[in-house]
Design an enzyme around this catalytic site. Structure first.
Site, PDB file in Angstrom:
ATOM      1  N   GLY A 144      18.773  32.782   9.688  1.00 26.42           N
ATOM      2  CA  GLY A 144      18.191  31.882  10.680  1.00 26.42           C
ATOM      3  C   GLY A 144      19.134  30.756  11.069  1.00 26.42           C
ATOM      4  O   GLY A 144      19.232  30.402  12.235  1.00 26.42           O
ATOM      5  N   GLY A 174      17.297  35.096   2.986  1.00 23.78           N
ATOM      6  CA  GLY A 174      18.531  35.852   2.769  1.00 23.78           C
ATOM      7  C   GLY A 174      19.442  35.164   1.775  1.00 23.78           C
ATOM      8  O   GLY A 174      20.553  35.619   1.503  1.00 23.78           O
ATOM      9  N   THR A 175      18.961  34.055   1.213  1.00 20.44           N
ATOM     10  CA  THR A 175      19.816  33.184   0.410  1.00 20.44           C
ATOM     11  C   THR A 175      19.690  33.426  -1.087  1.00 20.44           C
ATOM     12  O   THR A 175      20.473  32.872  -1.856  1.00 20.44           O
ATOM     13  CB  THR A 175      19.457  31.718   0.707  1.00 20.44           C
ATOM     14  N   PRO A 227      25.537  31.721  -9.755  1.00 20.78           N
ATOM     15  CA  PRO A 227      26.814  31.572  -9.037  1.00 20.78           C
ATOM     16  C   PRO A 227      27.033  32.600  -7.933  1.00 20.78           C
ATOM     17  O   PRO A 227      27.718  32.322  -6.962  1.00 20.78           O
ATOM     18  CB  PRO A 227      27.861  31.754 -10.138  1.00 20.78           C
ATOM     19  N   GLU A 283      24.144  24.450   3.146  1.00 23.13           N
ATOM     20  CA  GLU A 283      24.758  23.754   4.282  1.00 23.13           C
ATOM     21  C   GLU A 283      26.052  23.022   3.912  1.00 23.13           C
ATOM     22  O   GLU A 283      26.952  22.893   4.733  1.00 23.13           O
ATOM     23  CB  GLU A 283      23.715  22.807   4.876  1.00 23.13           C
TER      24      GLU A 283
HETATM   25 MO1  MOS Z   1      18.857  24.445   8.032  1.00 23.57          MO
HETATM   26  S1  MOS Z   1      19.705  23.868   9.804  1.00 23.57           S
HETATM   27  O1  MOS Z   1      17.909  23.074   7.619  1.00 23.57           O
HETATM   28  O2  MOS Z   1      18.000  25.834   8.416  1.00 23.57           O
END
Ligand code: MOS
Length: 749
Positions: free
Chosen positions: A236, A464-465, A633, A706
């Protein structure tokens, strides 16, 4: 309270528990959902940037095979605006689609066709003839009109004007970042089902809970009559944080027509209707002593927003606390353009902001003839000078020194163009990174079953993280139940409400909630152990007992001496016990409030410049990241590597171009919107410092995502300057700038 079992899998590379579903193609993404009698929706986009619809001819389209309904202004089902009462019902573009005949941006939906097949819907959408009264849209790329007395003060300390005027060394530069468009592989999609009373909406969303609340308001039905499902997301990057206009069109169509509706937007619609990172223009003024101590820092920024909504790119996000300076002022403003409403893109605010600030720091270092790593080390603050709070855990200096070691920075010759690799000129650059750290409120439900398995559920989502896996790891750490016996259920708004997948805060957020659920489960099991007539601990004092390694036992004895929790349940004839977890936001937590909570990083980049054929390549990136304890990790590294790839795109390729005549995004496809490909990817070396930040949660994990993008573009442009002597202050870097040597050409249409 007894000690939790040792978190033996915390910090280890547990493979993603959802990996097999994805690699085998059995994971069901939003648009994979199908229903009998399902209709397909295809929107029609405005072809002008500003004006009004004069007439719309749908006669031919309505007669086409398979067409069931065409909605446009005048015959569309009534839709509503968010009422603003619920901050968890956020929408960036608040105007209900088809509300009037006014065109605010090119690509705005002016009609939507529902038909039996997607091909029929698309054919009919193409057959609709629209005439417009066209006006000239506002699309100027120069945002200077925003630098006015309406600028909002974001942060201030000392006297910047006096500090700047009296500074022996001054820097005053303007930096520009372009509009960038989110391009996750998965298109925004929705499958809407209405049963006469309730909506079930399969959505591509980074927040099922926000989506539920927002759709309830825009569709005008109670929240409990809206269920949102999102099990897997094809990324996203912020573009899927909030609902967009196609979502309500699909749901309203499903209700009005009494049939399920699937609506998958097209790639070109991704460039106009579902947000973008707005363009920014940022003026940085730095004052410093000859020795390199900052005495004054000013950061003024302007971003574009739409005619319809105010969505700001808060470029000053990381500026107030990054460096020590007695005098500082940050001001921000927006200017309106005939573009779709902007939205958050990975690292919103801080990422373009740090491009500007960190570029300015590099320029100052060169002006002062001080090494750019050294200049940053010299200006390290002892506390957050914007609010006087101590840092919960800040290791930026170690990020810089570790990164410098790994990169080989001591071998850098600062003279421009002096470093060679064969025919190629090398450039080395550095920049700092930072990102917020916080927790949101979170509820979870933990169920322990009589077969030894566990189920943890929460209405958050895995975008997806690696969130599914993090949940399993935390349950494992708190209960000792093996990972392969833990079922993680996310992605359904009917579960206990969890956080938005945004701000990199999900991992930090869910830990205390799962821990609370595990504590509550332990209390219930101990209660069962002392009260159950068939329990070996019947009649014991609950204080004597502990729960670890999946077993109830005497706290004074090893777990192996006790009874497995599932055996205890079976002895009590219980199928399962269920325990709730609850945790609060960091901003509501008095201890967290006494700290400045952020993640940090240092990015080192090497570029190879081939002056013979004017070719630029990023050849090496070393990234040292301080995100607290890293729970896993493997996905963490994956996040940072992905972010660096995105940062190369930000520095060198990505820019959405609008036709000045009609505000149309002209490169609205994956061939013309250039992104980093594998061939552009350098060697990437990621190091995590791994210092737990116990202010945020018991494992000390701040979450990672981020932060990896912050600083990358500034490190690359610094490296480009080192190689070529050209300072790029307008992203993306263009080869023609490097050839002509023009360093500050404004790329305005
Ligand atoms: Mo992030 S820009 O807070 O999905």
């Amino acid at each position: 309270m007894p000690q939790a079992p040792a978190p033996n899998l915390i910090g280890t590379s547990v493979p993603r528990i959802d990996g097999p579903l994805k690699t085998s193609g059995t994971a069901k993404y939003t648009s994979d959902h199908n229903f009998p009698e399902m209709l397909y929706g295809v929107p029609v986009q405005a072809t002008i940037g500003k004006g009004k619809i004069k007439s719309m001819d749908v006669a031919e389209a309505e007669k086409m095979r398979g067409v069931v309904r065409i909605y446009r202004y005048g015959n569309a089902p009534k839709l509503y605006r968010p009422n603003g009462q619920d901050e968890n019902a956020h929408v960036d573009e608040t105007r209900p689609p088809l509300e009037d005949e006014v065109i605010y941006y090119n690509g705005q939906y002016v009609a939507v066709v529902f038909a039996e097949t997607v091909e029929q819907a698309r054919a009919a959408a193409h057959a609709i003839r629209v005439e417009y009264t066209e006006e000239k849209p506002a699309v100027s790329l120069d945002l200077s009109d925003g630098f006015n007395d309406q600028m909002k003060e974001i942060s201030k300390r000392g006297d910047v004007d006096a500090g700047f005027a009296g500074a022996p060394v001054k820097l005053d530069q303007t930096y520009v970042t372009p509009v960038e468009t989110h391009n996750p592989i998965e298109l925004h999609s929705t499958v809407a089902v209405w049963d006469g009373e309730n909506f079930k909406l399969f959505e591509t969303t980074q927040s099922i809970m926000n989506h539920q609340a927002a759709m309830s308001q825009m569709l005008g039905v109670p929240k409990e009559n809206v269920q949102i499902v999102m099990k897997f997301l094809g990324s996203g990057f912020g573009g899927k944080l909030w609902p967009w206009t196609h979502d309500v069109l699909a749901a309203a169509g499903a209700r009005d027509l009494g049939r399920p509706v699937k609506l998958v937007i097209e790639r070109r619609m991704m460039f106009s209707n579902v947000g973008h990172r707005p363009r920014t223009q940022q003026r940085i003024r730095l004052g410093a002593t000859q020795e390199g101590k900052l005495t004054s820092l000013q950061h003024d920024y302007v971003s574009d927003t739409s005619i319809l909504d105010e969505v700001s790119e808060d470029c000053g996000e990381a500026t107030p606390y990054l460096y020590s300076t007695p005098n500082l002022r940050i001001r921000g403003n927006m200017v309106t353009r005939n573009l779709g409403t902007p939205t958050a893109m990975r690292g919103p605010g801080a990422v373009p902001g740090l491009y500007a600030l960190e570029s300015a720091m590099d320029e100052l270092a060169i002006q002062l003839k001080i090494d750019p790593v050294q200049l940053r080390l010299m200006n390290e603050p002892a506390m957050d000078e914007s609010n006087g709070l101590p840092f919960s855990s800040r290791h930026l200096k170690e990020c810089l020194t570790t990164g410098a070691d790994k990169f080989g920075w001591s071998k850098r010759n600062p003279a421009i163009g002096s470093m060679k690799r064969g025919e190629l000129t090398l450039g080395w650059g550095v920049a700092c990174a930072s990102w917020i750290a916080m927790r949101m409120p979170c509820k979870t439900s933990l169920q322990l079953n009589d077969d030894g398995s566990a189920r943890i559920s929460c209405a958050t989502q895995d975008i997806g993280t690696g969130t599914y896996t993090i949940f399993a790891q935390v349950v494992n750490a708190k209960t000792g139940i093996p990972i392969d016996k833990i079922q993680v259920v996310l992605g359904d708004s009917s579960l206990p409400p969890g956080p938005v997948s945004g701000g990199s805060w999900v991992t930090g957020t869910v830990i205390p909630s799962i821990a609370n659920a595990a504590d509550n489960a332990e209390k219930q099991l101990i209660d069962l152990a002392v009260n159950g007539t068939r329990s070996p601990y019947h009649g014991r004092d609950p204080k004597e007992l502990a729960f670890s390694e999946g077993r109830i036992h005497l706290a004074s004895e090893p777990a192996s001496s006790g009874i497995a929790f599932d055996e205890l349940l079976r002895k009590g004839s219980l199928r399962f016990i269920q325990a709730d977890g609850d945790s609060m936001a960091s901003f509501a937590d008095p201890n967290a409030n006494k700290h400045s909570l952020h993640s940090y990083g240092a990015q080192f980049a090497e570029v190879e410049w081939d002056p013979g054929i004017a070719r630029l390549r990023v050849s090496r990136v070393v990234s040292v990241i301080d995100v607290g304890k890293v729970l896993n990790p493997r996905p963490a590294r994956n996040q940072v590597e992905g972010a660096i790839v995105m940062g190369i795109g930000m520095a060198m390729f990505e820019e959405t171009h609008y036709d000045p005549r009609n505000a149309r995004p002209v490169n609205s496809n994956l061939a013309d919107y250039i992104m980093t490909t594998c061939a552009d990817c350098p060697e990437i070396d990621v190091t995590f410092l791994d210092y737990p930040d116990k202010v945020l949660n018991e494992f000390g994990a701040r979450g990672v995502g981020e932060i990896g993008l912050a600083g990358v573009a500034a490190a690359i442009t610094a490296a480009v300057y080192h190689a070529t002597g050209v300072r790029v202050r307008n992203l993306p870097i263009r080869i023609e700038d490097l050839i002509s040597g023009s360093s500050n050409k404004q790329h305005f249409a």
